[in-house]
Design a protein around this motif. Structure first.
Motif, PDB file in Angstrom:
ATOM      1  N   VAL A 130      13.008   0.623 -43.776  1.00 43.44           N
ATOM      2  CA  VAL A 130      12.883  -0.005 -45.088  1.00 43.44           C
ATOM      3  C   VAL A 130      13.272  -1.476 -44.965  1.00 43.44           C
ATOM      4  O   VAL A 130      14.303  -1.801 -44.364  1.00 43.44           O
ATOM      5  CB  VAL A 130      13.790   0.690 -46.128  1.00 43.44           C
ATOM      6  N   THR A 131      12.454  -2.364 -45.511  1.00 41.88           N
ATOM      7  CA  THR A 131      12.804  -3.784 -45.567  1.00 41.88           C
ATOM      8  C   THR A 131      12.981  -4.205 -47.019  1.00 41.88           C
ATOM      9  O   THR A 131      12.314  -3.681 -47.914  1.00 41.88           O
ATOM     10  CB  THR A 131      11.720  -4.656 -44.912  1.00 41.88           C
ATOM     11  N   ASP A 132      13.880  -5.141 -47.231  1.00 38.47           N
ATOM     12  CA  ASP A 132      14.122  -5.710 -48.560  1.00 38.47           C
ATOM     13  C   ASP A 132      14.197  -7.216 -48.380  1.00 38.47           C
ATOM     14  O   ASP A 132      15.219  -7.738 -47.904  1.00 38.47           O
ATOM     15  CB  ASP A 132      15.417  -5.151 -49.149  1.00 38.47           C
ATOM     16  N   THR A 133      13.107  -7.923 -48.685  1.00 40.85           N
ATOM     17  CA  THR A 133      13.033  -9.349 -48.380  1.00 40.85           C
ATOM     18  C   THR A 133      12.427 -10.156 -49.523  1.00 40.85           C
ATOM     19  O   THR A 133      11.622  -9.666 -50.301  1.00 40.85           O
ATOM     20  CB  THR A 133      12.168  -9.606 -47.122  1.00 40.85           C
ATOM     21  N   ASP A 134      12.814 -11.387 -49.583  1.00 37.16           N
ATOM     22  CA  ASP A 134      12.239 -12.396 -50.462  1.00 37.16           C
ATOM     23  C   ASP A 134      12.195 -13.678 -49.619  1.00 37.16           C
ATOM     24  O   ASP A 134      13.222 -14.325 -49.407  1.00 37.16           O
ATOM     25  CB  ASP A 134      13.137 -12.579 -51.693  1.00 37.16           C
ATOM     26  N   ASP A 135      11.063 -13.960 -48.910  1.00 40.74           N
ATOM     27  CA  ASP A 135       9.698 -13.522 -49.212  1.00 40.74           C
ATOM     28  C   ASP A 135       9.135 -12.546 -48.147  1.00 40.74           C
ATOM     29  O   ASP A 135       9.520 -11.408 -48.087  1.00 40.74           O
ATOM     30  CB  ASP A 135       8.791 -14.752 -49.337  1.00 40.74           C
ATOM     31  N   GLY A 136       8.232 -13.042 -47.280  1.00 41.39           N
ATOM     32  CA  GLY A 136       7.422 -12.189 -46.439  1.00 41.39           C
ATOM     33  C   GLY A 136       8.159 -11.525 -45.293  1.00 41.39           C
ATOM     34  O   GLY A 136       9.172 -12.018 -44.797  1.00 41.39           O
ATOM     35  N   VAL A 137       7.588 -10.389 -44.815  1.00 41.07           N
ATOM     36  CA  VAL A 137       8.220  -9.638 -43.737  1.00 41.07           C
ATOM     37  C   VAL A 137       7.171  -8.899 -42.925  1.00 41.07           C
ATOM     38  O   VAL A 137       6.144  -8.452 -43.443  1.00 41.07           O
ATOM     39  CB  VAL A 137       9.266  -8.639 -44.297  1.00 41.07           C
ATOM     40  N   ARG A 138       7.442  -8.773 -41.607  1.00 43.00           N
ATOM     41  CA  ARG A 138       6.672  -7.917 -40.709  1.00 43.00           C
ATOM     42  C   ARG A 138       7.668  -7.197 -39.826  1.00 43.00           C
ATOM     43  O   ARG A 138       8.658  -7.777 -39.396  1.00 43.00           O
ATOM     44  CB  ARG A 138       5.699  -8.739 -39.845  1.00 43.00           C
ATOM     45  N   LEU A 139       7.371  -5.912 -39.503  1.00 40.32           N
ATOM     46  CA  LEU A 139       8.297  -5.118 -38.700  1.00 40.32           C
ATOM     47  C   LEU A 139       7.521  -4.286 -37.690  1.00 40.32           C
ATOM     48  O   LEU A 139       6.540  -3.625 -38.048  1.00 40.32           O
ATOM     49  CB  LEU A 139       9.136  -4.205 -39.600  1.00 40.32           C
ATOM     50  N   TRP A 140       7.986  -4.329 -36.432  1.00 45.82           N
ATOM     51  CA  TRP A 140       7.441  -3.509 -35.363  1.00 45.82           C
ATOM     52  C   TRP A 140       8.563  -2.640 -34.786  1.00 45.82           C
ATOM     53  O   TRP A 140       9.683  -3.113 -34.574  1.00 45.82           O
ATOM     54  CB  TRP A 140       6.897  -4.365 -34.220  1.00 45.82           C
ATOM     55  N   VAL A 141       8.274  -1.386 -34.497  1.00 43.53           N
ATOM     56  CA  VAL A 141       9.189  -0.499 -33.777  1.00 43.53           C
ATOM     57  C   VAL A 141       8.400   0.169 -32.666  1.00 43.53           C
ATOM     58  O   VAL A 141       7.306   0.697 -32.898  1.00 43.53           O
ATOM     59  CB  VAL A 141       9.812   0.565 -34.711  1.00 43.53           C
ATOM     60  N   ASP A 142       8.954   0.126 -31.456  1.00 46.87           N
ATOM     61  CA  ASP A 142       8.294   0.694 -30.281  1.00 46.87           C
ATOM     62  C   ASP A 142       6.921   0.074 -30.068  1.00 46.87           C
ATOM     63  O   ASP A 142       5.967   0.751 -29.651  1.00 46.87           O
ATOM     64  CB  ASP A 142       8.180   2.211 -30.417  1.00 46.87           C
ATOM     65  N   GLY A 143       6.820  -1.219 -30.366  1.00 49.68           N
ATOM     66  CA  GLY A 143       5.576  -1.942 -30.151  1.00 49.68           C
ATOM     67  C   GLY A 143       4.508  -1.711 -31.200  1.00 49.68           C
ATOM     68  O   GLY A 143       3.409  -2.267 -31.098  1.00 49.68           O
ATOM     69  N   LYS A 144       4.803  -0.923 -32.224  1.00 45.58           N
ATOM     70  CA  LYS A 144       3.803  -0.589 -33.246  1.00 45.58           C
ATOM     71  C   LYS A 144       4.172  -1.247 -34.571  1.00 45.58           C
ATOM     72  O   LYS A 144       5.322  -1.169 -35.014  1.00 45.58           O
ATOM     73  CB  LYS A 144       3.716   0.929 -33.422  1.00 45.58           C
ATOM     74  N   PRO A 145       3.203  -1.887 -35.238  1.00 45.02           N
ATOM     75  CA  PRO A 145       3.486  -2.471 -36.559  1.00 45.02           C
ATOM     76  C   PRO A 145       3.655  -1.368 -37.596  1.00 45.02           C
ATOM     77  O   PRO A 145       2.787  -0.507 -37.744  1.00 45.02           O
ATOM     78  CB  PRO A 145       2.245  -3.318 -36.851  1.00 45.02           C
ATOM     79  N   ILE A 146       4.775  -1.368 -38.309  1.00 45.87           N
ATOM     80  CA  ILE A 146       5.015  -0.311 -39.299  1.00 45.87           C
ATOM     81  C   ILE A 146       5.173  -0.860 -40.719  1.00 45.87           C
ATOM     82  O   ILE A 146       5.046  -0.106 -41.680  1.00 45.87           O
ATOM     83  CB  ILE A 146       6.237   0.546 -38.913  1.00 45.87           C
ATOM     84  N   ILE A 147       5.461  -2.155 -40.869  1.00 50.02           N
ATOM     85  CA  ILE A 147       5.489  -2.804 -42.184  1.00 50.02           C
ATOM     86  C   ILE A 147       4.852  -4.178 -42.029  1.00 50.02           C
ATOM     87  O   ILE A 147       5.184  -4.925 -41.105  1.00 50.02           O
ATOM     88  CB  ILE A 147       6.927  -2.943 -42.731  1.00 50.02           C
TER      89      ILE A 147
END
Length: 289
Positions: A130-147
């Motif tokens: 879960v991400t909580d951001t103001d403003d933009g966000v990108r998240l990768w886990v194990d090399g895979k984009p998940i958010i």
């Protein structure tokens, strides 16, 4: 949750056998306690209130306590992660800057951050990030984009959840979170829902690993110990570059990226952090070119 069952006592019977069956859900969970309370029935009244407990131990894999140090954070001027100004290890990603800034050198608006390292699963099972951001966000886990919410956003639409992913207890996975602030309020948080838990909590420091190495060297020798590099006069043998600043260049996604280093101290030494698995090149300013 309260459940009510029926136990039949024959005349003169003082005890009854109760069987509790635990369902195996293949997810590691904390030890649970079941309380049994004897209540009066239509034809029976206990001499005194009585309660007993049963502990249910989980048989799924659980990792030993983590030893992490956090994530490696690089802080940039601008929204596009292009001009790095600061670098440090952040114990966790849980920042509420409001109208402030992580560093004076990057300002209160139009900055970005990249956090990298490893995340360790404390138990085997299904996780939701879960991400909580103001403003933009990108998240990768194990090399895979998940958010991927690389856009301006503010309250209340700042929280985003990944699809559930399966992780193995004790295994470390690459993690990368990128964030930018446009204008106004600024915040960034990285959370997860661990197996069997419905509430998202901040990913703790002990399960995050910065995967960095500290690099240092001697730029000039303070032969007379006066804290100043002497290039002329009687002590002109202190060779090197005065006020030198070292920059590190590393390959990130096929491009060259500078990582700031500390300015040399009075002894002519410098040190800085780099990703432990990166190849890097040193460049010296202030006389060496």
């Amino acid at each position: 949750k309260a459940r009510t069952g029926l136990a039949t006592f024959a005349a003169g019977q003082a005890t009854a056998r109760v069987r509790i069956v635990a369902n195996d859900d293949a997810e590691a969970e904390p030890t649970e306690t079941v309380a049994l309370t004897l209540l009066p029935g239509t034809t029976y009244a206990p001499g005194a209130a009585y309660t007993d407990t049963v502990r249910i131990l989980d048989n799924d894999a659980v990792a030993p306590p983590g030893t992490g140090d956090g994530l490696f954070g690089r802080y940039y001027v601008g929204k596009n992660l292009a001009e790095v100004r600061e670098a440090r290890i952040d114990k966790q990603v849980d920042f509420l800057w409001h109208a402030g800034t992580p560093f004076p050198s990057i300002g209160t608006d139009l900055f970005s951050v990249r956090w990298t390292g490893k995340v360790e699963a404390p138990a085997s099972g299904t996780y939701t990030f879960v991400t909580d951001t103001d403003d933009g966000v990108r998240l990768w886990v194990d090399g895979k984009p998940i958010i991927n919410m690389w856009r301006d956003q503010g309250a209340p639409a700042t929280v985003h959840e990944s699809q559930p992913i399966t992780l193995v207890a004790g295994q470390k996975y690459d993690i990368r979170m990128e964030y930018y602030e446009n204008t106004g309020g600024a915040k960034a948080a990285l959370k997860w829902k661990t197996p069997g838990q419905q509430e998202a909590v901040v990913v703790p420091r002990e399960r995050l690993y910065s995967n960095t190495a500290t690099v240092g060297d001697l730029v000039w020798v303070d032969a007379n110990g006066n804290g100043t590099q002497d290039l002329v006069g009687e002590d002109k043998g202190e060779s090197g570059a005065p006020g030198v600043r070292v920059q590190v260049f590393e390959g990130v996604a096929g491009k060259v990226e500078a990582v700031p280093a500390t300015r040399t101290d009075a002894g002519g030494r410098f040190s800085f952090l780099v990703p432990a698995d990166a190849t890097y090149q040193l460049r010296f300013g202030g006389g060496l070119g």
